[in-house]
Design a protein around this motif. Structure first.
Motif, PDB file in Angstrom:
ATOM      1  N   GLN A 173      10.062  -4.159  -4.285  1.00  0.00           N
ATOM      2  CA  GLN A 173      10.530  -3.145  -4.262  1.00  0.00           C
ATOM      3  C   GLN A 173      10.889  -2.246  -5.367  1.00  0.00           C
ATOM      4  N   SER A 174       9.779  -1.232  -5.787  1.00  0.00           N
ATOM      5  CA  SER A 174       9.915  -0.532  -7.138  1.00  0.00           C
ATOM      6  C   SER A 174      10.145  -1.527  -8.236  1.00  0.00           C
TER       7      SER A 174
ATOM      8  N   GLN B 144       8.610   5.221  -3.702  1.00  0.00           N
ATOM      9  CA  GLN B 144       8.683   5.736  -2.494  1.00  0.00           C
ATOM     10  C   GLN B 144       9.915   6.306  -2.065  1.00  0.00           C
TER      11      GLN B 144
ATOM     12  N   MET C  62      15.247   2.226  -9.017  1.00  0.00           N
ATOM     13  CA  MET C  62      13.817   2.680  -8.741  1.00  0.00           C
ATOM     14  C   MET C  62      13.125   2.564 -10.218  1.00  0.00           C
TER      15      MET C  62
ATOM     16  N   LEU D 135       3.468  -8.000  -1.718  1.00  0.00           N
ATOM     17  CA  LEU D 135       3.250  -7.017  -1.121  1.00  0.00           C
ATOM     18  C   LEU D 135       4.361  -5.909  -2.029  1.00  0.00           C
TER      19      LEU D 135
ATOM     20  N   ASP E  12      11.065   2.714   0.143  1.00  0.00           N
ATOM     21  CA  ASP E  12      10.263   1.451  -0.275  1.00  0.00           C
ATOM     22  C   ASP E  12      10.589   0.434   1.113  1.00  0.00           C
TER      23      ASP E  12
ATOM     24  N   LEU F 179       8.069 -10.131  -1.802  1.00  0.00           N
ATOM     25  CA  LEU F 179       8.229  -8.475  -1.585  1.00  0.00           C
ATOM     26  C   LEU F 179       8.900  -7.989  -2.872  1.00  0.00           C
TER      27      LEU F 179
ATOM     28  N   LEU G  56       1.782   0.143  -2.120  1.00  0.00           N
ATOM     29  CA  LEU G  56       1.825   1.555  -1.611  1.00  0.00           C
ATOM     30  C   LEU G  56       2.749   2.377  -2.446  1.00  0.00           C
TER      31      LEU G  56
ATOM     32  N   SER H 190       6.006  -2.080  -3.021  1.00  0.00           N
ATOM     33  CA  SER H 190       6.012  -0.717  -2.548  1.00  0.00           C
ATOM     34  C   SER H 190       7.043  -0.119  -3.626  1.00  0.00           C
ATOM     35  N   ASN H 191       6.347   1.162  -4.183  1.00  0.00           N
ATOM     36  CA  ASN H 191       6.800   1.680  -5.611  1.00  0.00           C
ATOM     37  C   ASN H 191       7.173   3.147  -5.208  1.00  0.00           C
TER      38      ASN H 191
ATOM     39  N   LEU I 294      -2.017  -0.904   5.223  1.00  0.00           N
ATOM     40  CA  LEU I 294      -1.994  -1.734   6.240  1.00  0.00           C
ATOM     41  C   LEU I 294      -3.135  -2.674   6.662  1.00  0.00           C
TER      42      LEU I 294
ATOM     43  N   ILE J 125       8.680   0.700   4.211  1.00  0.00           N
ATOM     44  CA  ILE J 125       7.150   0.415   4.089  1.00  0.00           C
ATOM     45  C   ILE J 125       6.938  -1.073   3.741  1.00  0.00           C
ATOM     46  N   LEU J 126       7.976  -1.942   3.038  1.00  0.00           N
ATOM     47  CA  LEU J 126       7.513  -3.236   2.985  1.00  0.00           C
ATOM     48  C   LEU J 126       7.916  -3.747   4.288  1.00  0.00           C
TER      49      LEU J 126
ATOM     50  N   ALA K 178       6.928  -2.522   7.318  1.00  0.00           N
ATOM     51  CA  ALA K 178       5.655  -2.471   8.033  1.00  0.00           C
ATOM     52  C   ALA K 178       4.625  -3.387   7.435  1.00  0.00           C
TER      53      ALA K 178
END
Ligand SMILES: NC(=O)c1ccc[n+]([C@@H]2O[C@H](COP(=O)([O-])OP(=O)(O)OC[C@H]3O[C@@H](n4cnc5c(N)ncnc54)[C@H](O)[C@@H]3O)[C@@H](O)[C@H]2O)c1
Ligand SMILES: NC(=O)c1ccc[n+]([C@@H]2O[C@H](COP(=O)([O-])OP(=O)(O)OC[C@H]3O[C@@H](n4cnc5c(N)ncnc54)[C@H](O)[C@@H]3O)[C@@H](O)[C@H]2O)c1
Lengths: 555, 555
Positions: free
Chosen positions: A87-88, A110, A130, A105, B472, A85, A491, A107-108, A479, B475-476, B478
């Motif tokens: 995260q940013s 967000q 971030m 996975l 983030d 995982l 995402l 996520s950036n 998803l 979202i991660l 989900a």
């Protein structure tokens, strides 16, 4: 390596992209993630490797060098039933999943919407919490400027299909701006067999485009440039001409001389009036001086000029030029300055890109993990054979080989639609399985695609049903690609239009030649553009409704 | 069915929840989705079935009745290797995935941040393009008011552990408001063995709580109520007392009489000063009149009263009362009105809930798809046996059986942490496999959980590292639940705090007794709270860092 640039943080040896057919990770999917991450940061590819910035001003591939090192270590130990995982840009965990799940996975950038602005983002970035992911920077599938050339080529190809029987041969396209993105215009027009006349105020920009052969000739006299363009058009010759002048002066002269022009657009940086747009009433030097001396006065002149610029475009549109805005907000500037009918010509997405989106078409791309350009040659040939009826694709493939220099891992981009992407992906997997290429092939796309973005000022501008700002779609896209077993899924927030203005999803999938990969490729390369077809059908576009029926995408 | 209410749109027979051990869909996961969707809309569960509104004012389970019918039809035909996509309550596609992927993916009320406000949402809702998903409404795992009681119980249990050696026995808790959520306070305090004294201005609210036995006694005289409370406290008796008066008057009198109180909070609807808060200077009737006649004057009085209210709370805090804000924004109101030290007492999340989140604890819940209360009795016993050392859990299970009436499908809620959820889920799967329960069990949770929400004014208020607004994480959450194979996964915007203020993810997983389900349960029930532990460890909380180490959640 004769790398003359020296870096403070970026260690050229340590971060070199592995190539060849031997694994440095525990599986090809992890290996692909590692290679594409490092490829994003390769000095041939990245804007500023020393700051981990890949492209787009501040789009990064990892939050900082510590995070980068941890990502690399994590990918190396990641098992084929685990998921990393991010995260940013920072790795935060490795969790147990299964072989058909994504290996990474992401996520950036967000933010909870009420805090989704630059000020709060910058504060978080300063605190080290971030990073800005842009689109393909933070999702590890940027492959250099080929994407811009191809996107621009595809826009002009769509113009050609809609207005000129599929080719720009014998037509004259007029535009301005030879910057980072605008520099792709002349090559894109000549690849579509047309004549391109581009105004640019900075001579070094013109010279740079001549060097890389994106531009054919330079003129410093407007009339001589126009004469050359008219002659080439009459001869049906593909030719691109850079002319050292202000866009406004070029358009004024075209009108005075009553020259018939066929397409008209603009890629000056009008989105940033203080830095990106030079008023026609100033020389470059005067502009540079006034900008620092009297900002207000500069802006007043820039707005006057942009208003006149749009008025001239409207006048040429009235004379028959196919006119469109190329995403630089020029129309909005003119309207802010009192020009009520500034929006009488359309944006390029609703006019030319959306019809492609309705067929599930978008920026399909792939890279050879072997690092061997011969592998891309094999895929080029395969694609040419798979889609013989697609003329603009055939032309692109032929010319791309001649005109596009690889940056980092050899790669190719072309727009493919619903059905075509799945077909291509499975065929690539066969190439790997049968050893026709030396290592697996990694397949991805831009976030600017049919089903993966909500961006009311660009990709989802003026949707037929008013659903421009609905962000459920890119989320469902992320998803469902996770569910289908893409290799990595991301995402992001912000992208090319900035904080608050877009939500978009990325997807990458590896063809490693196995049967399991074939099943995943089939699902993901069907569902991913399928979401776009569904999204546009839901908004009421007929072409999308037909495409959905044809490909069994209705409920 | 002796249903006396008649509905215009909601067809009681047509939308009746199937129960028993026979499938009406092609697999138990689809069947579970169908039953839980219909259960959400069951008149025993839903606030307004006729408008498809489940709870929370406007939280819906489906966009409209046409969408509802289409969802039902889609779930009935859905194969066990396909996935249904729901966009803000409307089914938009069925795509090919695989057996270990979720059967349903939902995105509700998501807007590009710059448009993420009520005005734009309402416009889209009017056009039929969106619905408000709240938290468990749009993700099909709301099970009535038990969740509120348990959440409140858990908060007071945490207060007891932190300040009173694990029980409120022999303590006096003072609060106000017996509305939809506040009504759970008296029962929650007595379940923790304490005395609760609640001020409420509306007599019918008090009477309603007496009826459902959430409240023990009513007083209309403040001093008599105080005397009764003091006596019960001295006797170590659990007792809840509703007193018909304004919160301000109760606190003033407690101070005048110098009564020692142990905990102090408030659940008037101070978040909505015009509707939800009655100034102490007005009777109810005067308040109703003034509200319509002179809004400004009403608000001025309400703010005066709220400021005084907080001043009194601070005074009682100074005298030793454990004082906290219960998410109604009372402190913010007082501060807006000039009270500089209004935030001198903490919000309930940072003070009591976050320490639980750091251990991966949160609102774990499950329902018996058979519809048979005996199945929940079996699970209650199992949970009691699995966690004998967890005192507040044991107390809850014992009292819940006596005090909580089932609404719709029989269900149970209790807070479980990292490790415990996986253990419980696998044990439930064994119950199904061995036929100890009559049908599969569906397991879910609220979105208000450790790893699934970013909400700077509530769940992520005042994070240690300042990462309150970073989205983030949900979202991660989900994405990783989708990767792990949860049965359905949702990502929502807004929830209990409204448009722009939160992003949160839902997760539901079915224990159908198969080996494949066991593998999925193990992954998902480990990863889902695991994300919370990771998120809090990343923010620097020691308890989370320890929990992560203990459960192997570090990189
Ligand atoms: N997908 C999209 O929406 C999309 C795609 C391509 C470009 N764009 C937009 O197009 C614009 C150009 O992008 P870029 O990266 O090339 O920018 P850039 O800043 O690198 O280049 C702009 C160029 O315009 C020239 N210029 C400025 N004012 C001029 C004038 N009055 N006459 C002639 N030349 C002038 C400058 O000298 C510069 O070379 C941007 O606003 C960008 O956002 C958008
Ligand atoms: N998770 C959370 O953050 C959380 C949890 C529970 C409650 N809350 C908040 O608590 C508040 C209460 O929620 P609810 O659903 O019970 O609201 P509600 O509107 O149903 O009930 C509020 C009650 O307070 C009474 N009241 C108003 N002013 C009063 C006064 N001055 N003195 C005495 N009684 C007064 C009203 O008569 C009413 O019965 C809301 O602001 C809610 O958002 C938040």
């Amino acid at each position: 390596m004769s790398n003359t640039v020296t870096y403070k943080n970026y260690d050229v040896e340590k971060y070199k992209t592995p190539t060849g057919s031997h694994l440095t990770c525990k599986g090809w999917v992890q290996e692909a993630a590692l290679r594409m991450l490092l490829n994003n940061l390769n000095p041939e590819v990245a804007e500023r490797p020393d700051d981990l910035i890949v492209y787009g001003g501040r789009g990064k591939a990892a939050r900082n060098f510590e995070a980068l090192d941890n990502i690399i270590a994590s990918l190396k130990k990641l098992e084929s039933n685990q998921t990393l995982l991010i995260q940013s840009g920072k790795p935060v965990g490795i969790l147990q999943t299964h072989t058909d799940a994504p290996r990474v996975l992401l996520s950036n950038s967000q933010l909870v919407p009420n805090w989704a602005n630059w000020q709060h983002f910058d504060e978080l970035e300063r605190k080290g919490l971030m990073m800005y992911g842009q689109m393909t920077a933070g999702s590890w599938i940027y492959i250099g400027s080929q994407g811009i050339v191809q996107g621009t080529y595809e826009t002009f190809a769509a113009v050609a299909r809609k207005h000129f029987n599929g080719t720009l041969k014998g037509t004259l396209s007029v535009t301005a701006g030879l910057g980072g993105m605008g520099g792709a215009q002349p090559l894109s027009v000549t690849m579509n067999e047309g004549v391109c006349l581009v105004a640019e105020v900075e001579e070094w920009r013109i010279d740079k485009r001549l060097e890389t052969k994106y531009l054919d000739v330079k003129y410093t006299n407007i009339d001589e440039a126009i004469d050359a363009a008219v002659a080439a058009k009459a001869a049906g010759k593909a030719l691109s001409i850079g002319v050292l002048c202000n866009a406004v002066h070029l358009l004024q002269r075209l009108i005075e001389r009553n020259i018939a022009i066929d397409t008209l657009t603009d890629q000056t940086s009008a989105h940033d009036p203080l830095i990106g747009y030079i008023p026609h009433t100033l020389t470059n030097q005067q502009a540079n001086e006034l900008r620092t001396k009297d900002k207000e006065q500069y802006l007043a002149l820039a707005y006057d000029s942009m208003k006149l610029h749009v008025e001239l475009m409207l006048a040429l549109q009235a004379k028959g030029a196919v006119t469109f805005d190329y995403g630089n907000n020029l129309r909005a500037r003119a309207k802010e300055h009192g020009l009520q009918n500034a929006f009488d010509f359309p944006g390029f997405v609703p006019a030319y890109i959306r019809p492609l989106f309705c067929e599930g078409k978008g920026p399909f791309r792939w890279a050879a993990l072997s690092g061997d350009p011969a592998d891309i040659a094999v895929t080029d040939e395969l694609i040419a054979n798979l889609f013989p009826e697609n003329e603009s694709l055939q032309r692109w493939l032929k010319l791309a080989k001649e005109r596009i220099a690889f940056q980092g891992l050899p790669a190719r981009i072309c727009w493919l639609g619903q059905g075509e992407r799945e077909k291509a992906g499975l065929a690539f997997n066969e190439l790997v399985r049968t050893g026709k290429v030396k290592a697996p092939i990694v397949i991805g796309r831009d976030h600017l695609d049919t089903g993966s973005v909500a961006s009311p000022n660009r990709e989802t501008e003026a949707m037929q049903d008013g659903s421009d700002a609905v962000a459920d779609w890119p989320i469902l896209n992320a998803l469902v690609n996770t569910a289908g077993g893409a290799s990595w899924v991301s995402l992001h927030h912000g992208g090319g239009v900035g904080m608050g203005y877009s939500i978009h999803a990325g997807m990458v999938i590896v063809a490693d030649g196995t049967e399991e990969a074939a099943a995943r490729l089939s699902r993901v390369l069907r569902n991913d553009p399928g979401m776009g077809v569904i999204r546009h059908a839901d908004a009421g576009y007929d072409v999308a409704i037909d495409t959905a029926k044809k490909h069994n995408l209705t409920l």
